[in-house]
Structure formats: structure tokens, C-alpha cells
Scaffold this active site. Structure first.
Site, mmCIF file in Angstrom:
data_model
loop_
_atom_site.group_PDB
_atom_site.id
_atom_site.type_symbol
_atom_site.label_atom_id
_atom_site.label_comp_id
_atom_site.label_asym_id
_atom_site.label_seq_id
_atom_site.Cartn_x
_atom_site.Cartn_y
_atom_site.Cartn_z
ATOM 1 N N ASP A 1 2.928 -2.185 5.875
ATOM 2 C CA ASP A 1 4.212 -1.500 5.694
ATOM 3 C C ASP A 1 5.349 -2.532 5.727
ATOM 4 O OD1 ASP A 1 2.859 0.852 5.436
ATOM 5 O OD2 ASP A 1 3.224 1.541 7.481
ATOM 6 N N GLU B 1 6.187 -5.094 2.939
ATOM 7 C CA GLU B 1 7.089 -4.684 1.866
ATOM 8 C C GLU B 1 8.549 -4.852 2.293
ATOM 9 O OE1 GLU B 1 5.000 -0.953 2.009
ATOM 10 O OE2 GLU B 1 6.862 0.167 2.333
ATOM 11 N N ASP C 1 3.129 9.097 5.893
ATOM 12 C CA ASP C 1 3.196 7.645 5.660
ATOM 13 C C ASP C 1 4.617 7.179 5.988
ATOM 14 O OD1 ASP C 1 2.579 5.085 4.858
ATOM 15 O OD2 ASP C 1 2.669 5.521 2.703
ATOM 16 N N ARG D 1 5.510 -7.807 -0.709
ATOM 17 C CA ARG D 1 5.567 -6.693 -1.674
ATOM 18 C C ARG D 1 7.013 -6.444 -2.067
ATOM 19 N NH1 ARG D 1 2.744 -0.892 -0.489
ATOM 20 N NH2 ARG D 1 4.398 0.490 -1.236
ATOM 21 N N ASP E 1 -2.380 -3.013 4.622
ATOM 22 C CA ASP E 1 -1.042 -2.585 4.257
ATOM 23 C C ASP E 1 -0.223 -2.582 5.549
ATOM 24 O OD1 ASP E 1 1.213 -1.216 3.550
ATOM 25 O OD2 ASP E 1 0.184 0.587 2.832
ATOM 26 N N ASN F 1 6.974 6.312 1.972
ATOM 27 C CA ASN F 1 6.074 5.954 0.879
ATOM 28 C C ASN F 1 6.881 5.745 -0.399
ATOM 29 O OD1 ASN F 1 4.228 6.870 -1.560
ATOM 30 N ND2 ASN F 1 2.908 6.068 0.068
ATOM 31 N N SER F 2 6.488 4.755 -1.163
ATOM 32 C CA SER F 2 7.243 4.355 -2.349
ATOM 33 C C SER F 2 7.366 5.456 -3.400
ATOM 34 C CB SER F 2 6.583 3.135 -2.984
ATOM 35 O OG SER F 2 6.526 2.088 -2.055
ATOM 36 N N HIS G 1 5.390 -3.804 -7.210
ATOM 37 C CA HIS G 1 5.044 -2.385 -7.232
ATOM 38 C C HIS G 1 5.876 -1.664 -8.277
ATOM 39 C CE1 HIS G 1 2.783 0.863 -5.891
ATOM 40 N NE2 HIS G 1 3.379 1.201 -4.758
ATOM 41 N N LYS H 1 9.373 3.103 7.443
ATOM 42 C CA LYS H 1 9.255 3.118 5.983
ATOM 43 C C LYS H 1 9.013 4.532 5.450
ATOM 44 C CE LYS H 1 5.899 3.166 3.788
ATOM 45 N NZ LYS H 1 4.710 2.504 3.204
ATOM 46 N N SER I 1 -5.192 1.036 3.395
ATOM 47 C CA SER I 1 -3.959 1.669 2.927
ATOM 48 C C SER I 1 -3.205 2.380 4.050
ATOM 49 C CB SER I 1 -4.334 2.694 1.844
ATOM 50 O OG SER I 1 -3.349 3.690 1.750
ATOM 51 N N GLY I 2 -1.905 2.141 4.104
ATOM 52 C CA GLY I 2 -1.078 2.834 5.098
ATOM 53 C C GLY I 2 -1.032 4.319 4.846
ATOM 54 N N LEU I 3 -0.884 4.675 3.563
ATOM 55 C CA LEU I 3 -0.853 6.098 3.230
ATOM 56 C C LEU I 3 -2.158 6.768 3.655
ATOM 57 C CD1 LEU I 3 0.193 8.636 1.709
ATOM 58 C CD2 LEU I 3 -0.808 7.679 -0.373
HETATM 59 C C1 SPV Z 1 -0.587 2.466 0.431
HETATM 60 O O1 SPV Z 1 -1.712 2.594 -0.022
HETATM 61 O O2 SPV Z 1 -0.234 2.933 1.505
HETATM 62 C C2 SPV Z 1 0.419 1.753 -0.321
HETATM 63 C C3 SPV Z 1 0.332 1.749 -1.759
HETATM 64 O O3 SPV Z 1 1.344 1.261 0.260
HETATM 65 S S1 SPV Z 1 1.343 2.991 -2.310
HETATM 66 O O4 SPV Z 1 1.011 4.193 -1.634
HETATM 67 O O5 SPV Z 1 1.062 3.026 -3.725
HETATM 68 O O6 SPV Z 1 2.718 2.621 -2.060
HETATM 69 MG MG MG Z 2 1.549 1.834 2.103
#
Ligand code: SPV
Ligand code: MG
Length: 564
Positions: A109, A136, A80, A180, A107, A144-145, A211, A142, A68-70
Site C-alpha cells: 500500500d 504506492e 482495501d 508504484r 503490496d 483502492n485505485s 498503474h 489508502k 494483493s492488499g485488496l
Molecule cells: C491490489 O491487488 O491490492 C492492488 C492492485 O493494489 S489494484 O487493486 O489493481 O490496485
Molecule cells: Mg493494493
């Protein structure tokens, strides 16, 4: 129920011989991720953010890891928002990949830039055996979503270019690229989400991650219905976590990512433990509530290293024992040895024997037996064993050595108690080959070396010292005595001998014979060596050139005090 046909078709494709790594005994990580993604069942991958958490994910039984990027960013203490560079992420991935055997979907990004950055990213991921990447349709850097609303989306064609560039750059045919779609998150609606997903599929994406940040799975289920199995769907139910997994199953979802739960668990656990230790100023309360140090060792595979060490490391060298002959008074030193033996004479602030023992210790020799005699109570040194020759006044060196016969077992050094030498001499002796190796100084005739009337133990060898750097090893000893004429003398025995295991047993046996024939009491080491040679035991000489001294008379002592 949604049509899962695409999953089955793709599975068949992934298993076709000749594709990707299907010909190898072990399918690649990418092949395994691909097979799982296309298998007609719901799969789960779990977040990890470093080598340790990746191991835990595999240990728990997950077939794959979501890098996971986060989580990787947060574990590094940054946001993130691409604050960790892509190569820093790559470094984390390398540890995770090395630490585990299951596939990693990373991930990626936005791909860290345009098509060109994606190309390089995919190339590097394949080199590190990362099974797949998810990119994505947003813009670098980026966000975070789950932060903010209506984040800008990438132009569809530009994003398709990133996908094509990624697919064209994979060196493993099975490498998986997941596109994504952020249209639902950014509020662009279902039609846009479907339009984008289809464009990405046509550009070559292997699967689509749709997502959503809604608290229910409604829009995911609706998307899946419309998508109708065109390619596998991946979801991240972080916000709709209450949704029963059966809903995903029934909706025909291919893969669920549990996206950040190890990082969040670690955060809670670390906060709790740090807080308690801070408050309690003690470890007693938490010790049994956290993983043991042993568990840490187990998780990182300490046992494997122990086995590898036994396979690859040279067996540790067993340091030889040493017997130090320190029984004599040293009457030639007059009043200095009236109340203590000469080994305890002070040479610049330290007894001679203590200096000798330091040198032995420095070269790794720790099992030291000192044979005491004259005024034995004054020979009081830490970390040495003492044995006593109470008949020191009437007996000689071999009788003293006999008192330490127990040490003549395995490799063993014998040293006079009144000598000092540079540690390199002992190092050289310890690595010299031979059952009985004696050290002799080839510069025995140096002017000012000795009082003029002093008798020395001379050695005659099969070859003289040449000073050559070409190591010929120790020279065979021919004779050792005070009587060898000067022209035949090749060196002076300094009072230091190394015995191999066999050498020790030969010496022990010879001492026993000398005891039996009555010669043991007054014999010195040269006599013992002469007898060994007569029996056919190979005795050899390690030549040195100075860098040692002994203390026999006032002349030697003055020299010693000047030298040290
Ligand atoms: C991550 O885990 O970094 C993701 C998923 O991209 S989310 O954080 O849900 O966007
Ligand atoms: Mg991410």
C-alpha cells in the site's frame, strides 16, 4: 521495440558473485524475484491472499506471488482501506511465505505511514523472507485505485524519502522495492507520471509499477516507450484485461501482476456452493464438483507429517494384554457366592470384575481375557474375551492360566479376578522394567488390613521397601509363599503380575513343563513364580503401600464396600 538494456544490465548485476545471496547454493527468494524482474523476458506473478491460495499459485507454476492488499483485505472481510493493520498483513504473509518456495512481492500500500513506517515494514518483511514490496505514492490510509477519481498523491520528495528509508532498511541486498506511480490513475497525466517515476528511480526504487485504470493498454505502452528501459516496468492489467499479452511483451514490460483473480474465483465458487447447499439441503449434488478432502490434505502436505511422525515420534506403546483369573467360587463368602463366582459380587452397585476391567481399560489395557469357571454364565461382560476352566473345582490358578495360554504372547498382565487397585499402581507396573514383575504391598502388616487368621502370599526380596523417592526399580524377589516368617517378610503379593515378551514365553514354557510333570493342575501363582526363579528367570517386586484390596472373605468384602 523498447530498449530492454536496463533489464540485461541489472540481470548481470544480480548474478555478480558476492552480491546478496549469490554465494549460497540456493539463491534467496529476493534474489530470485530480482533476477526474474531484470531478466530480458516478460514475467508473470499471480495473486494470493493466504497460505492456501499461495500454494495453489506455486502449484500452477508461477515463479512468484503477488500478495494483493485488496485480496488479503477482502479475504479478511474488510475494505482495501488499511482496515487490516500492517501487522495483520504481516501475519498473512508469514503463512504464505512458509507455505511456498517461490518469491512473494507484497503490496505494501502506501507503506502504512511515512518513511519510519516503511523502515519497519521492510525490516519485518526481510525477516519473513518476503522478496519485495511495492509501495504506492498515495497517502495513508489508502483507498483502492479503482474507487473514486483524482485521489490525492503524495508529495514527490516525501515519497522519495519513503523509498530511501525502505532501501536503507533491507537486510537482504536483493530485496526488491517497487515504486508504484498513481499519476495516471489520479488524472495527473503522462508527464507527471514520468517525472515521478524518474524521481523514484533516483531515490533507489528497483522498478516502477505504472498503474492504469483504462480499458486499453495505450497509456501503459506510451509510458513504457518514454521510459525507455531505465528500470523494469511492472503492470497490473486488471482493467485492460482484454489486451493480448504480446502487446506487453512488445512494449518491453518486465512483469505482469494478475492481481486479484484467485480471490474473485474463490468468491464465485464459494457463493455457488453455499447457495446450492442452502437450496438443496444436501451435499449429494456438489460432492463431486468440488475439491475432495483428500486434495485438501495433499495440498497442505499431510504426507510429509506422516513421514515426520515416523522419524520423530516415539513408536506408539503397544498396550499389553491381560489375563484375569476369575474361575473360583469363593466359598468363604458363603451364600453370596452360592449362585455366582466372587468376581461377580456386587460392590456398591457394580460387580467386582467390572470395576477391575474399568481400571485396566483406564490404563490402556483393552485386550482382556477372563478365565471363567464357577457359574461361568454369570460372568458376562462386554469387550472381554472369555475362556473357561471347566475343571475349576479340582484345579488351581495355573490350570486356569493355562486355559488362556494363547494370551501369553508379548507383554502380558496376569491379575486375580477378585482384586481392585488404584490405576496409578497399574501405570507404575506398566512402566516397570523386568521380565516378571509382581506387585507386593509393603504395608502388609497394617492393623485392620486382614481377618486375623487369614493366610497371605508373602514375598521376601533382596531389599525391603525403604519409602525412598529415589527410584531403585523393582526389588529382586527371593521367595514367595504363605510360609515366610514375619521377620523375613517384605510384602504381600496382591495378585498382579506383569510379564515382558520374554517373561510371557518363560511362563508359557514353565506351564508346559508343569503339565508334563503333573504339577500344573493344583499349582497356584506363587508356585509358578518359585519354579521360574529356580530356573534362573529374574522375578522382581514392585512395592506399593496400600491402595488396593482383594475380596476373599466377609471381612474383605465389608472393607471393600467401605472403601469404594
Ligand atoms: C491490489 O491487488 O491490492 C492492488 C492492485 O493494489 S489494484 O487493486 O489493481 O490496485
Ligand atoms: Mg493494493
Amino acid at each position: 521495440m523498447t530498449d530492454r538494456g536496463s533489464k540485461r544490465t541489472a540481470t548481470a548485476r544480480a548474478q555478480r558473485p558476492g552480491l546478496g545471496h549469490a554465494h549460497e547454493a540456493e539463491p534467496s527468494k529476493a534474489a530470485r524475484l530480482r533476477a526474474e524482474l531484470f531478466a530480458p523476458r516478460l514475467s508473470f506473478i499471480m495473486e494470493a491472499h493466504n497460505g492456501l491460495s499461495a500454494k495453489i499459485v506455486e502449484e500452477a507454476g508461477f515463479m512468484g506471488i503477488w500478495a494483493s492488499g485488496l485480496s488479503m483485505s477482502a479475504a479478511l472481510g474488510v475494505r482495501d482501506s488499511n482496515e487490516a493493520s500492517w501487522t495483520q498483513v504481516l501475519d498473512q504473509l508469514e503463512f504464505m511465505s512458509d507455505a511456498t518456495t517461490v518469491p512473494i512481492l507484497v503490496d505494501g500500500d502506501t507503506g502504512y505511514g511515512n518513511f519510519n513506517n516503511v523502515r519497519r515494514l521492510v525490516k519485518k518483511l526481510c525477516q519473513r523472507h518476503i522478496a519485495g514490496v511495492c509501495i504506492e505514492d498515495k497517502l495513508f490510509p489508502k483507498t483502492n485505485s479503482f474507487i473514486g477519481e483524482a485521489q490525492p498523491l503524495a508529495d514527490i520528495d516525501e515519497f522519495c524519502g519513503r523509498i530511501k528509508a525502505g532501501k536503507d532498511s533491507q537486510s537482504d541486498d536483493d530485496f526488491v522495492l517497487v515504486a508504484r506511480v498513481e499519476a495516471l490513475i489520479s488524472g495527473w497525466g503522462m508527464d507527471e507520471a514520468l517525472r515521478r517515476a524518474e524521481a523514484y528511480r533516483q531515490a533507489g526504487a528497483d522498478a516502477v509499477l505504472i498503474h492504469s485504470k483504462k480499458s486499453t493498454a495505450d497509456e501503459i505502452v506510451a509510458f513504457s516507450r518514454e521510459w525507455a528501459g531505465r528500470s523494469p516496468i511492472v503492470i497490473v492489467p486488471t482493467m485492460y484485461y482484454r489486451t493480448p499479452t504480446a502487446v506487453f511483451e512488445n512494449a518491453g514490460i518486465g512483469m505482469v501482476i494478475w492481481a486479484n483473480h484467485n480471490l474473485r474465483a474463490a468468491l464465485s465458487a464459494m457463493r455457488a456452493v453455499s447457495g446450492r447447499i442452502m437450496r438443496e439441503q444436501s451435499l449429494a449434488g456438489i460432492e463431486h464438483e468440488i475439491a475432495s478432502v483428500k486434495e485438501v490434505f495433499e495440498l497442505v502436505g499431510q504426507q510429509e507429517l506422516i513421514q515426520a511422525e515416523s522419524r520423530y515420534l516415539a513408536p506408539p506403546r503397544v498396550a499389553p494384554r491381560a489375563v484375569v483369573l476369575a474361575a473360583t467360587q469363593g466359598a468363604k463368602l458363603g451364600p453370596l457366592t452360592a449362585t455366582r463366582p466372587k468376581c461377580m459380587i456386587d460392590v456398591r452397585g457394580q460387580p467386582l470384575l467390572r470395576r477391575l476391567i474399568s481400571t485396566l481399560n483406564e490404563c490402556g489395557v483393552r485386550d482382556i481375557t477372563v478365565v471363567r469357571g464357577f457359574r461361568k454364565e454369570t460372568v458376562d461382560l462386554a469387550n472381554v474375551k472369555a475362556v473357561d476352566n471347566d475343571r475349576h473345582a479340582e484345579t488351581g490358578e495355573v490350570a486356569s492360566l493355562a486355559c488362556a495360554a494363547g494370551a501369553l504372547d508379548g507383554e502380558c498382565l496376569i491379575s486375580y479376578g477378585d482384586i481392585l487397585f488404584r490405576p496409578y499402581i497399574l501405570d507404575d507396573l506398566l512402566s516397570a522394567e523386568g521380565d516378571v514383575v509382581v506387585v507386593a504391598d509393603a504395608r502388609w502388616e497394617s492393623p485392620g488390613h486382614r481377618a486375623p487368621d487369614r493366610a497371605i502370599d508373602r514375598v521376601k526380596c533382596a531389599r525391603p521397601f525403604t519409602g525412598s523417592y529415589l527410584d531403585e526399580g523393582p526389588a529382586p524377589l527371593v521367595a514367595i509363599s504363605t510360609e515366610i516368617p514375619a521377620p523375613e517378610t517384605h510384602g504381600e503379593f496382591i495378585g498382579l503380575i506383569k510379564l515382558s515378551e520374554r517373561g510371557s514365553s518363560e511362563v508359557a514354557a514353565e506351564i508346559a513343563r508343569m503339565h508334563a510333570d503333573g504339577s500344573r493342575e493344583t499349582a497356584d501363582l506363587p508356585e509358578l513364580l518359585t519354579r521360574l526363579m529356580a530356573r534362573g528367570v529374574a522375578v522382581s517386586v514392585l512395592y506399593i503401600t496400600g491402595h488396593w484390596l482383594d475380596v476373599d472373605d466377609a471381612f474383605d468384602l465389608a472393607k471393600a464396600r467401605n472403601l469404594i
